[in-house]
Enzyme design. Structure first.
Site, PDB file in Angstrom:
ATOM      1  N   HIS B 216      11.655  13.256   0.260  1.00  0.00           N
ATOM      2  CA  HIS B 216      10.969  13.218  -1.028  1.00  0.00           C
ATOM      3  C   HIS B 216      11.794  12.563  -2.126  1.00  0.00           C
ATOM      4  O   HIS B 216      11.314  12.431  -3.240  1.00  0.00           O
ATOM      5  CB  HIS B 216      10.510  14.635  -1.408  1.00  0.00           C
ATOM      6  CG  HIS B 216       9.232  15.013  -0.712  1.00  0.00           C
ATOM      7  ND1 HIS B 216       8.210  15.689  -1.331  1.00  0.00           N
ATOM      8  CD2 HIS B 216       8.809  14.768   0.548  1.00  0.00           C
ATOM      9  CE1 HIS B 216       7.213  15.859  -0.471  1.00  0.00           C
ATOM     10  NE2 HIS B 216       7.557  15.317   0.680  1.00  0.00           N
ATOM     11  N   SER B 220       8.089   7.947   1.442  1.00  0.00           N
ATOM     12  CA  SER B 220       7.871   7.431   2.790  1.00  0.00           C
ATOM     13  C   SER B 220       8.108   5.933   2.852  1.00  0.00           C
ATOM     14  O   SER B 220       7.785   5.206   1.919  1.00  0.00           O
ATOM     15  CB  SER B 220       6.435   7.711   3.234  1.00  0.00           C
ATOM     16  OG  SER B 220       6.229   9.079   3.388  1.00  0.00           O
ATOM     17  N   LYS B 244      -6.149  12.092   5.890  1.00  0.00           N
ATOM     18  CA  LYS B 244      -5.818  11.356   7.116  1.00  0.00           C
ATOM     19  C   LYS B 244      -5.131  12.267   8.131  1.00  0.00           C
ATOM     20  O   LYS B 244      -5.421  12.211   9.331  1.00  0.00           O
ATOM     21  CB  LYS B 244      -4.878  10.181   6.785  1.00  0.00           C
ATOM     22  CG  LYS B 244      -5.593   8.965   6.276  1.00  0.00           C
ATOM     23  CD  LYS B 244      -4.612   7.822   6.034  1.00  0.00           C
ATOM     24  CE  LYS B 244      -4.557   6.885   7.211  1.00  0.00           C
ATOM     25  NZ  LYS B 244      -3.899   5.604   6.860  1.00  0.00           N
ATOM     26  N   ASP B 245      -4.223  13.106   7.605  1.00  0.00           N
ATOM     27  CA  ASP B 245      -3.515  14.012   8.518  1.00  0.00           C
ATOM     28  C   ASP B 245      -4.471  14.959   9.241  1.00  0.00           C
ATOM     29  O   ASP B 245      -4.219  15.360  10.377  1.00  0.00           O
ATOM     30  CB  ASP B 245      -2.462  14.828   7.753  1.00  0.00           C
ATOM     31  CG  ASP B 245      -1.229  13.979   7.435  1.00  0.00           C
ATOM     32  OD1 ASP B 245      -1.108  12.869   8.004  1.00  0.00           O
ATOM     33  OD2 ASP B 245      -0.395  14.426   6.629  1.00  0.00           O
ATOM     34  N   GLU B 288      12.997  19.900  32.535  1.00  0.00           N
ATOM     35  CA  GLU B 288      11.687  19.636  31.965  1.00  0.00           C
ATOM     36  C   GLU B 288      11.538  18.142  31.688  1.00  0.00           C
ATOM     37  O   GLU B 288      12.527  17.438  31.477  1.00  0.00           O
ATOM     38  CB  GLU B 288      11.540  20.431  30.662  1.00  0.00           C
ATOM     39  CG  GLU B 288      11.379  21.919  30.900  1.00  0.00           C
ATOM     40  CD  GLU B 288       9.965  22.296  31.255  1.00  0.00           C
ATOM     41  OE1 GLU B 288       9.596  22.122  32.430  1.00  0.00           O
ATOM     42  OE2 GLU B 288       9.225  22.754  30.378  1.00  0.00           O
TER      43      GLU B 288
END
Lengths: 261, 424
Positions: B216, B220, B244-245, B288
């Site tokens: 922040h 971004s 959008k998320d 894994e």
């Protein structure tokens, strides 16, 4: 669900047969195992359910054949109501077995008929006893068998029906070993457990080896994943909800971003 | 990149609280008015998805811990009790188990996004390093979590991985004994792994907080890799990015639900439904799936590998130690990527050569993952060795040199004018 004297004797006979040498480490250094042919199980697929009639027959095969050597430690007698038995039937089924309880107020251990709240009574006191009676290696617990092998149900079916009386040329088996097409390394200590009419089905289904193997797999698929029907049923609802949610999310985003320039 | 708009006006109780503890102002500035570049694509939803997965993992994990018994005698059956007798226990466990896989899928895509669009470059280096720390913490947490059901792979996976530390000369063996709390992976090991598996997610949570705090400051990055020049280049985080998320979350949950409800054991190993047995070693011990690329790097270093003999073996380094150092090095090297990449252009959209190298790097990583799951024999070993060399060649040689040599395409003048710089 009564246990015939005949099958009791078969159980004993099999127990003897299974007192075979475990081929030390044989499975560990096994060659590539063969992929078993896939069968059309009722529990396959998104809407798959257990074939309860078949699983009930499978319970009988387990009880009269497998349980001579193999435990089912994760199952309780009460669980069989999920296969369509009533609570009274489950109670009667449990009561056929003797289980050890205690200590009582005198400090003694005692045996009593099993209750629905008891675990399936194991054929041996403990793992050491099971190993001692079976050539040094305890027969594996069957509760999770279908989940604990690659290609679970198909593998168990292929294994049960995959014995060859005469091993292929050039293969010599150590004493106590049996040739099985699908067992990793092909040398298995367990004698062929199923043969024609090894059990007498209550519903008159002819007890062929394939039929018993299929019924047993249906039963073992249920003991491995008793939650499967609930899970798949809930999955359909969750998918429907999420698809609606996705539609709303797309509509919301389009409407909102359309206002931007 | 805080918004310059005035904060929102609050009334009533909210106003009373906000004047004394301005959390509402803070939330509004950081999550509502917070400006984000308007050209973000759906790759930018994966950070939010990772945060959600972390919260799901912590929530389901706490409920599992209420029923789980960290004792070698009880652990396996306590997990099966959760599966069979605890109300919706199977659901919670399958969400948790597959959540680990979803977490890695999401985070690997998130990392790819960062690499492809150059999100690690100035001024976001610290943000990137915090991300690498989160990845390493996730790996430690997932590894210890996989031990808890105390199946065959739990025990033997733990044995193989903890034994890696024995590669270090002199201090190696004591370190392994110290990690185990004994002379084998046993009850003491299971106990401490449970304690740490419960602790580490909260450490991850704290580092995620720092990761977001560091995000922040500059805000971004974006697909063009250029800084926003003003309000015309950005939108408010809420409602534009959250909208959008939401789409990303819905698709993510559909995939996740597909695993949980229809293929809950698809990504696991059947051997982990066999109770742990110290006397029987499974034929193939595999970790894994999300560890397989690193496992392949580890196993590439064998004593008769020409690369090892030419560069490492002759001065006394053991193949095992080389493998361990390479495996940890492959992770730590990611942290210095901001300094390995010498290009001043962030986004691969404008880097005609490096773009393809990034795709090759992804393919190389996938190949490593594939051979990592295969037995270490025959041509699998050879492929793993070349893929390992390429992994380091990409990061240490190609990345800096291509950064110097490459001629990037012209950058757009601004985000809102995606055309090539206009001749004003």
């Amino acid at each position: 669900m009564s246990m015939s004297i005949k099958s009791r004797m078969i159980g004993r006979a099999l127990l003897g047969a299974a007192m075979a040498l475990m081929i030390g480490g044989g499975s560990a250094q096994a060659a590539e195992s063969i992929v078993p042919p896939s069968q059309d199980w009722s529990f396959n697929g998104v809407f798959g359910t257990f074939d309860k009639a078949s699983a009930q027959r499978g319970l009988k095969v387990y009880k009269e054949v497998c349980s001579a050597c193999h435990s089912m430690n994760l199952m309780y007698y009460r669980n069989i109501t999920a296969l369509g038995y009533s609570e009274d039937q489950a109670k009667a089924f449990a009561a056929q077995y003797e289980t050890t309880d205690g200590p009582n107020d005198d400090g003694d251990y005692f045996t009593r008929p099993a209750l629905p709240s008891d675990r399936f009574v194991a054929p041996f006191e403990n793992e050491k006893a099971a190993a001692a009676s079976n050539g040094g290696k305890a027969p594996p617990d069957l509760s999770l068998m279908v989940k604990a092998r690659m290609n679970g149900a198909d593998y168990v079916y292929a294994l049960l029906t995959g014995y060859k009386e005469v091993p292929p040329e050039g293969v010599t088996l150590p004493p106590g070993a049996h040739y099985n097409e699908y067992f990793p390394g092909h040398q298995i200590a367990m004698a062929p457990p199923l043969f024609e009419d090894a059990v007498e089905y209550d519903d008159g289904t002819p007890a062929t080896v394939e039929q018993m193997a299929k019924d047993l797999v249906n039963f073992l698929a249920w003991t491995a994943e008793p939650e499967m029907e609930d899970r798949k049923g809930m999955g359909v609802k969750v998918f429907l909800f999420l698809l609606v949610f996705l539609g709303l999310a797309i509509a919301n985003k389009k409407r909102l971003w359309a206002k931007l320039h | 990149m805080q918004s310059n708009e005035p904060g929102p006006e609050f009334t009533g109780v909210v106003k009373w609280i906000d004047r004394r503890l301005p959390i509402f102002t803070m939330m509004s500035k950081e999550y509502q008015q917070f400006p984000v570049p308007r050209n973000l694509n759906y790759f930018w939803s994966f950070g939010a998805l990772a945060s959600i997965t972390l919260i799901v993992m912590i929530a389901t994990g706490i409920f599992l811990a209420m029923q789980y018994q960290p004792n070698t005698e009880l652990a396996f059956n306590s997990v099966e009790r959760i599966m069979r007798d605890v109300n919706y226990g199977w659901l919670i466990r399958y969400i948790h188990m597959n959540g680990a896989s979803m977490f890695f899928i999401v985070v690997y895509i998130h990392i790819f996004r960062g690499i492809y669009y150059g999100s690690y470059k100035e001024p976001r280096e610290l943000l990137w390093i915090l991300g690498v720390i989160i990845l390493i913490l996730m790996m430690a947490t997932a590894f210890m979590g996989y031990v808890l059901p105390w199946g065959q792979m739990s025990l033997w996976g733990a044995t193989v991985i903890t034994n890696l530390f024995s590669a270090f000369p002199i201090i190696g063996e004591p370190i392994v004994t110290w990690l185990w709390g004994g002379f084998a992976v046993d009850n003491a090991t299971l106990n401490r792994f449970f304690a740490l598996h419960y602790l580490l997610p909260f450490v991850i949570f704290a580092v995620v907080f720092l990761h977001i705090a560091a995000l922040h400051i500059p805000g971004s990055n974006n697909p063009d890799g250029i800084d926003p020049k003003g309000p015309q280049d950005t939108v408010n985080f809420h409602p534009y990015m959250t909208a959008k998320d939401m789409i990303g979350i819905a698709v993510f949950l559909l995939v996740y639900a597909g695993l949980v409800f229809y293929a809950p054991n698809f990504l696991g190993h059947p051997d982990n439904y066999i109770p742990a047995n110290p006397l029987v070693t499974p034929p193939h011990i595999v970790p894994e799936w999300y560890f397989l690329p690193f496992y392949a790097i580890l196993r590439s270093f064998v004593a008769d590998w020409w690369f090892f003999q030419v560069f490492l073996g002759w001065w006394g380094m053991t193949a095992k130690l080389a493998g361990v150092l390479a495996m940890f090095g492959s992770l730590i090297l990611l942290a210095v990527l901001p300094w390995l990449d010498t290009s001043r252009v962030r986004s691969c959209k404008y880097r005609p050569v490096y773009k393809w190298l990034v795709f090759l790097f992804v393919i190389d990583f996938a190949i490593l993952g594939y051979v990592g799951g295969k037995p270490a024999e025959g041509w699998y070993v050879v492929v793993a060795q070349w893929a390992t060399l390429y992994y380091f060649f990409h990061l240490l040689i190609l990345t800096p040199f291509v950064g110097w040599m490459e001629r990037p395409k012209p950058l757009p003048a601004s985000i809102s004018q995606p055309a090539v710089a206009p001749a004003e």
